[in-house]
Write a protein that holds these residues in place. Sequence first.
Motif, short mmCIF file in Angstrom:
data_model
loop_
_atom_site.label_atom_id
_atom_site.label_comp_id
_atom_site.label_asym_id
_atom_site.label_seq_id
_atom_site.Cartn_x
_atom_site.Cartn_y
_atom_site.Cartn_z
N LEU A 62 0.87 -1.18 0.00
CA LEU A 62 0.00 0.00 0.00
C LEU A 62 0.90 1.22 0.00
N LEU A 63 0.69 2.15 -0.95
CA LEU A 63 1.54 3.34 -0.97
C LEU A 63 0.73 4.58 -1.31
N PHE A 64 1.29 5.72 -0.90
CA PHE A 64 0.70 7.04 -1.15
C PHE A 64 1.72 7.93 -1.82
N ILE A 65 1.38 8.45 -3.00
CA ILE A 65 2.16 9.47 -3.69
C ILE A 65 1.31 10.73 -3.73
N PRO A 66 1.66 11.78 -2.98
CA PRO A 66 0.80 12.97 -2.87
C PRO A 66 0.67 13.77 -4.15
N GLY A 67 1.67 13.67 -5.04
CA GLY A 67 1.67 14.47 -6.25
C GLY A 67 3.09 14.66 -6.74
N LEU A 68 3.33 15.76 -7.45
CA LEU A 68 4.66 16.06 -7.97
C LEU A 68 5.46 16.89 -6.98
N PHE A 69 6.78 16.74 -7.08
CA PHE A 69 7.73 17.46 -6.25
C PHE A 69 8.80 18.05 -7.16
N ARG A 70 9.40 19.14 -6.70
CA ARG A 70 10.47 19.78 -7.45
C ARG A 70 11.75 19.70 -6.63
N PHE A 71 12.67 18.85 -7.09
CA PHE A 71 13.96 18.69 -6.41
C PHE A 71 15.04 19.30 -7.30
N GLY A 72 15.48 20.51 -6.95
CA GLY A 72 16.45 21.19 -7.81
C GLY A 72 15.84 21.47 -9.17
N ASP A 73 16.46 20.93 -10.23
CA ASP A 73 15.93 21.13 -11.58
C ASP A 73 15.12 19.94 -12.06
N THR A 74 14.76 19.02 -11.15
CA THR A 74 14.03 17.81 -11.53
C THR A 74 12.66 17.77 -10.89
N THR A 75 11.63 17.60 -11.72
CA THR A 75 10.27 17.39 -11.24
C THR A 75 9.98 15.90 -11.25
N SER A 76 9.45 15.40 -10.13
CA SER A 76 9.30 13.95 -9.99
C SER A 76 8.19 13.66 -9.00
N PHE A 77 7.65 12.45 -9.07
CA PHE A 77 6.79 11.96 -8.01
C PHE A 77 7.67 11.50 -6.84
N SER A 78 7.04 11.31 -5.67
CA SER A 78 7.77 10.84 -4.49
C SER A 78 6.80 10.15 -3.55
N ILE A 79 7.20 9.03 -3.00
CA ILE A 79 6.37 8.25 -2.08
C ILE A 79 6.56 8.78 -0.67
N SER A 80 5.46 9.11 0.01
CA SER A 80 5.58 9.62 1.37
C SER A 80 5.13 8.61 2.43
N LYS A 81 4.33 7.61 2.04
CA LYS A 81 3.91 6.57 2.99
C LYS A 81 3.75 5.27 2.23
N ILE A 82 4.30 4.18 2.81
CA ILE A 82 4.22 2.90 2.13
C ILE A 82 4.35 1.76 3.14
N TYR A 83 3.49 0.76 2.95
CA TYR A 83 3.52 -0.46 3.76
C TYR A 83 3.64 -1.66 2.84
N VAL A 84 4.36 -2.68 3.31
CA VAL A 84 4.47 -3.94 2.57
C VAL A 84 4.36 -5.10 3.55
N SER A 85 4.05 -6.28 3.02
CA SER A 85 3.81 -7.45 3.87
C SER A 85 5.02 -8.35 4.01
N SER A 86 6.20 -7.87 3.60
CA SER A 86 7.43 -8.68 3.63
C SER A 86 8.56 -7.88 4.23
N GLU A 87 9.22 -8.46 5.24
CA GLU A 87 10.37 -7.79 5.85
C GLU A 87 11.52 -7.69 4.86
N ASP A 88 11.65 -8.67 3.96
CA ASP A 88 12.69 -8.59 2.93
C ASP A 88 12.42 -7.42 1.99
N SER A 89 11.14 -7.18 1.67
CA SER A 89 10.80 -6.03 0.83
C SER A 89 11.08 -4.72 1.56
#
Length: 219
Positions: A62-89
């Motif tokens: 389960l993950l949440f991407i709020p929208g676009l972000f501007r890091f320096g000269d790069t616009t990108s998505f970014s994950i702010s919250k995420i859960y997984v069912s595997s400790e290896d993951s």
Amino acid sequence: MIAPPPWTLTGDGLILIAHFPEPFVRAQGFLAPYQQTAYRGWIGTVMLVDYKTSAVGPYRELLFIPGLFRFGDTTSFSISKIYVSSEDSVWNGRQNWGIPKEFADFSFETNADGSRSITVSQNGQSFLSLRAKPWGPRFPITTKLMPGFRVMQERLDRPGYEPPGLLLTRPSASGAARLSTLSGVETDIRFFPDLSQIKPLAVLSVENFRMTFPVPEAR
């Protein structure tokens, strides 16, 4: 299990596409400090994924991407919250791509009417539950429809390292999708943004997708 990139994953999932209002994201989006100043908005997503195969075996996410972000000269998505069912993951996601994965338990149940009931919990506490019913014809879906799709995350494998640095990943995926209707959405905002407050632009049930998560680029 140590599993360096690239990863190839297959499975099924649910994608909620929405414009998340900035006050909502600031209050409930779990933005890390480096994301708070870079946040720009536009379109974001929630994904619930049932990976059948991956470099660390089957797991759910389960993950949440709020929208676009501007890091320096790069616009990108970014994950702010995420859960997984595997400790290896959890471990490999943090090491490989700076994805801040946390462990949770997942229940995916298919109902007689073809809908799917999904519950996510942590330490016995359910914090997200919903029902998704697909409808309409299947159609192809691919990240090629979004040229430049990418995800930027802060490095998590160098505690105390200054500057922390960023990792840019360009995942690719393709599969088949159907439109889907959500019902019975309940969320505990201590763990995840309250999806009952959001009117999605689209909800897609994705089937038999194939995804590649490549080696990230250091920024």
